[in-house]
Design an enzyme around this catalytic site. Structure first.
Site, PDB file in Angstrom:
ATOM      1  N   HIS A  48      29.850  46.966  13.059  1.00  0.00           N
ATOM      2  CA  HIS A  48      30.219  45.649  12.508  1.00  0.00           C
ATOM      3  C   HIS A  48      29.250  44.591  12.992  1.00  0.00           C
ATOM      4  CE1 HIS A  48      32.878  42.185  11.540  1.00  0.00           C
ATOM      5  NE2 HIS A  48      33.424  43.017  10.691  1.00  0.00           N
ATOM      6  N   PHE A  49      28.164  44.425  12.509  1.00  0.00           N
ATOM      7  CA  PHE A  49      27.457  45.175  11.483  1.00  0.00           C
ATOM      8  C   PHE A  49      26.136  45.651  12.078  1.00  0.00           C
ATOM      9  CE2 PHE A  49      30.018  41.933   9.352  1.00  0.00           C
ATOM     10  CZ  PHE A  49      30.726  42.683   8.445  1.00  0.00           C
TER      11      PHE A  49
END
Length: 140
Positions: A48-49
């Site tokens: 993420h991410f």
């Protein structure tokens, strides 16, 4: 002030889901202010991410809930119990939280009736509001 070991005596969360590192102040049953140091080593940053790590908003909300739980569970009638999410309203995310940030989380209880209550939480990076929400909870 409560350190991590004192926090772990009050709430059941543990790594990797313990999302508060220190409680700066607490008024039992009323409010608490806590800190979360956001490290690049947090496991959620792997996905993420990739290449653009951002703390998931739901985990910011969970950090609010944990800080609020400290204030609630320090009440004598709730010692040794657990606080559970019962609902969330008016959640807003104002700023991304990234590795290296320090979240200051402020939670104030607005209503407590029996074992059910409502609180208002806000998370800041420096003086900048990162997120805010109204949280409902039940103690069991």
């Amino acid at each position: 002030m409560l350190d991590i070991n004192q926090i772990k005596e009050i709430i059941p969360h543990r790594y990797p889901f313990l999302l508060v590192d220190r409680i700066l102040s607490v008024e039992d049953g009323r409010k608490a202010v806590g800190l979360k140091n956001v490290s690049a080593n947090e496991p959620y940053f792997q996905g993420h991410f990739p290449g653009y790590p951002v703390m998931p908003g739901v985990l910011i909300i969970e950090a609010m809930a944990q800080v609020g739980a400290v204030a609630v569970l320090r009440l004598p009638e709730f010692a040794g119990k657990m606080a559970f999410f019962a609902g969330i309203d008016r959640a807003r995310f104002r700023r991304q939280v990234v590795p290296g940030d320090q979240l200051r989380i402020e939670v104030e209880l607005q209503k407590l009736r029996g074992t059910v209550g409502k609180a208002r939480g806000a998370a800041y990076v420096g003086q900048e509001l990162a997120a805010e929400a109204e949280l409902m909870f039940a103690v069991r």
